[in-house]
Scaffold this motif. Structure first.
Motif, short mmCIF file in Angstrom:
data_model
loop_
_atom_site.label_atom_id
_atom_site.label_comp_id
_atom_site.label_asym_id
_atom_site.label_seq_id
_atom_site.Cartn_x
_atom_site.Cartn_y
_atom_site.Cartn_z
N MET A 1 51.14 30.15 45.82
CA MET A 1 50.07 30.09 44.82
C MET A 1 48.70 30.35 45.46
O MET A 1 47.85 31.00 44.86
N HIS B 1 43.61 37.07 43.28
CA HIS B 1 42.87 37.07 42.02
C HIS B 1 41.37 36.99 42.28
O HIS B 1 40.58 37.68 41.61
N GLU B 2 40.99 36.17 43.25
CA GLU B 2 39.58 36.04 43.57
C GLU B 2 39.02 37.37 44.07
O GLU B 2 37.91 37.77 43.70
N GLN C 1 48.30 34.01 45.84
CA GLN C 1 48.06 34.63 44.54
C GLN C 1 46.63 34.40 44.09
O GLN C 1 45.97 35.32 43.58
N ILE C 2 46.13 33.20 44.29
CA ILE C 2 44.76 32.87 43.88
C ILE C 2 43.76 33.68 44.71
O ILE C 2 42.77 34.19 44.17
#
Length: 72
Positions: free
Chosen positions: A52, A59-60, A55-56
């Protein structure tokens, strides 16, 4: 004076109160089995957190790229 009957009664009471070596070994085995399952859950949770986090981070990066492009 302690008689054989007294000794026999004490042995019966000790057997009722104290666990045998076999019972202790079974308790230890059960405890370790439960601990093993708990540790597996913790490891799975940590692996999921790592995934996670990546993934974050992705995304950032996308958000920063899109914000930079939209303000230009």
């Amino acid at each position: 004076m302690i008689t054989q009957k007294d000794i026999d009664e004490m042995e019966i009471r000790f057997k009722e109160i104290f666990a045998t070596k076999g019972e202790l070994m079974q308790m230890k085995s059960d405890l370790l089995d439960k601990l093993d399952s708990i540790l597996k859950e913790i490891l799975a949770s940590r692996e999921e957190q790592t995934v996670m986090a990546h993934q974050i981070a992705g995304h950032e990066d996308r958000i920063i790229t899109l914000e930079t492009a939209s303000t230009s």
